[in-house]
Scaffold this active site. Structure first.
Site, mmCIF file in Angstrom:
data_model
loop_
_atom_site.group_PDB
_atom_site.id
_atom_site.type_symbol
_atom_site.label_atom_id
_atom_site.label_comp_id
_atom_site.label_asym_id
_atom_site.label_seq_id
_atom_site.Cartn_x
_atom_site.Cartn_y
_atom_site.Cartn_z
ATOM 1 N N CYS A 100 63.165 10.974 9.005
ATOM 2 C CA CYS A 100 63.430 10.955 7.568
ATOM 3 C C CYS A 100 62.165 10.826 6.713
ATOM 4 O O CYS A 100 62.144 11.260 5.562
ATOM 5 C CB CYS A 100 64.377 9.813 7.246
ATOM 6 S SG CYS A 100 65.630 9.546 8.513
ATOM 7 N N HIS A 142 64.828 10.896 0.317
ATOM 8 C CA HIS A 142 65.468 11.421 1.520
ATOM 9 C C HIS A 142 66.980 11.395 1.309
ATOM 10 O O HIS A 142 67.552 10.389 0.907
ATOM 11 C CB HIS A 142 65.083 10.571 2.725
ATOM 12 C CG HIS A 142 65.973 10.792 3.911
ATOM 13 N ND1 HIS A 142 66.152 12.041 4.487
ATOM 14 C CD2 HIS A 142 66.762 9.950 4.621
ATOM 15 C CE1 HIS A 142 67.002 11.932 5.482
ATOM 16 N NE2 HIS A 142 67.378 10.686 5.596
ATOM 17 N N ASN A 186 72.827 15.347 5.947
ATOM 18 C CA ASN A 186 71.527 14.698 6.103
ATOM 19 C C ASN A 186 70.724 15.518 7.097
ATOM 20 O O ASN A 186 71.026 15.518 8.289
ATOM 21 C CB ASN A 186 71.742 13.262 6.601
ATOM 22 C CG ASN A 186 70.445 12.516 6.881
ATOM 23 O OD1 ASN A 186 69.393 13.120 7.066
ATOM 24 N ND2 ASN A 186 70.540 11.198 6.908
#
Lengths: 77, 338
Positions: free
Chosen positions: B114, B263, B293
């Site tokens: 991330c 993120h 994600n």
């Protein structure tokens, strides 16, 4: 913050009708107390008290009273 | 010599996992509940045989095909992935060959999730400012779907596969951006987002059976384990302080930052951080509904998407913040020059 105020905030965070939580409930008997509710509780604590509670401590809680004990420094009687 | 982002292209695989698909697999959750809690409507999933490097190749090939620079002018390739083709050789070496880049290019992989895009920008900035590179390709790519257990709904609702290619070149602006860079690492968080088995530390376990640990979490040694509440606590500890440090180091006030691109973990967490930091919603990008994600690609995808819809325009100062697996985190401020 008073305990009833905490109950109302928790109800709002996890999507329960006002008055559902009275303070004596076991977590396993509360509808919607699941992994998402734990995230909502963490968010509530951060928003209201600018602090974090350890996940192990939250997981060890079995009742609303246990949650209140985690926040004892921030809740008035 | 100051680097600037010249172009971003991203690539999503053709496989699609919708909320309806997940609701049909897992009882107790409706499609609407999944969307409401995560902000995600669909995730894009690599099809069998499709590697992260394939997605990376297509994104970079399309970027180079735009003709911004000749392929022969690329002198550095940074590839951020946690889904490499092999333990060795370096996947960036394979991409150099596939993309037809000159053999004079410096190419390397780096293993971050991330936080990877911000670290990549930091590495790129160092290489360009020190004169070691002038035209750098930063590629992020992952196929986390390959690490997820079919029965683990907590991870399958969140993660999607993707790649993004960013071209950084020596730019004309001398305003000190990108920068400053703020980094952080806390290895105590490693057990909270991990694929335990399959590396050299712990061989792949026989069978893919899932057990429930003492906290009620489903666990499988061969698959990704994510402790969502612990990770949420981690973000609350590091994100506000990192924003504060970035602002202090840059001499900016919060209201002087035009756009915030964090993120894209999940909407619940992002919305909480936005409110916590008092960032107006119009300045805060939440853009994961169509891809989930996507790990280190989430920030460049959000940048490209924001630019496409006009939320990000030329001249804007943008704060980027990546945080997660490791634990690792990083933040910086860029100026959008496109």
């Amino acid at each position: 913050m008073t305990r009833p105020e905490f109950h109302r905030l928790l109800e709002t965070e996890i999507g329960l009708s006002p008055g559902t939580i009275q303070g004596q409930e076991l977590l396993k008997d509360i509808p919607k107390w699941d992994s998402l509710a734990v995230l909502s509780f963490i968010a509530l604590v951060d928003t209201q008290f600018r602090t974090q509670v350890s996940v192990d401590d939250i997981t060890a809680c079995k009742s609303i009273a246990d949650l209140e004990r985690l926040l004892a420094a921030h809740l008035s009687t | 010599m100051n680097p600037s982002i010249q172009a971003i292209e991203f690539e999503l695989p053709t496989g699609v996992l919708t909320n309806q698909d997940l609701a049909a697999e897992f009882s107790g959750w409706t499609a609407e509940q999944i969307q409401s809690k995560t902000g995600i409507e669909q995730r894009r999933i690599a099809v069998p045989g499709e590697m992260a490097s394939d997605l990376a190749f297509r994104a970079a090939d399309r970027l180079l095909g735009r003709g911004v620079i000749p392929r022969d002018d690329v002198d550095a390739l940074l590839y951020c992935t946690q889904s490499p083709d092999y333990f060795l050789p370096t996947t960036a070496c394979l991409l150099q060959d596939r993309l037809g880049l000159p053999t004079t290019v410096a190419a390397l992989d780096f293993n971050l999730g991330c936080s990877g895009y911000v670290y990549g920008l930091g590495l790129a900035t160092g290489l360009i400012r020190s004169g070691q590179a002038r035209n750098l390709l930063l590629i992020t790519a992952d196929t986390y779907s390959r690490f997820l257990h079919p029965a683990d709904r907590s991870t399958r609702t969140i993660f999607g596969d993707a790649a993004a290619a960013t071209l950084l070149r020596v730019g004309a602006d001398e305003d000190g951006l990108p920068g400053p860079f703020v980094y952080g690492t806390d290895g105590r968080g490693a057990p909270n987002l991990i694929v335990p088995a399959g590396g050299l530390r712990q061989p792949r376990a026989e069978g893919d059976g899932m057990v429930t640990d003492k906290n009620g979490n489903p666990r499988s040694e061969n698959h990704l384990f994510m402790n969502g509440p612990e990770i949420f606590n981690f973000t609350l500890r590091v994100v506000p302080s990192t924003v504060e440090t970035l602002l202090a180091k840059s001499g900016l006030r919060l209201d002087q930052v035009d756009l915030f691109v964090f993120h894209q973990a999940n909407r619940f967490m992002l919305e909480h951080l936005r409110k916590r930091l008092n960032i107006p919603s119009e300045k805060f990008v939440i853009s994961m509904q169509d891809c989930g994600n996507t790990v280190s690609s989430s920030i460049p995808i959000a940048l490209a998407t924001a630019a496409r819809v006009g939320q990000l325009v030329r001249g804007m100062k943008v704060m980027l913040l990546g945080f997660g697996v490791g634990y690792s985190w990083g933040g910086t401020i860029i100026r959008w020059t496109q």
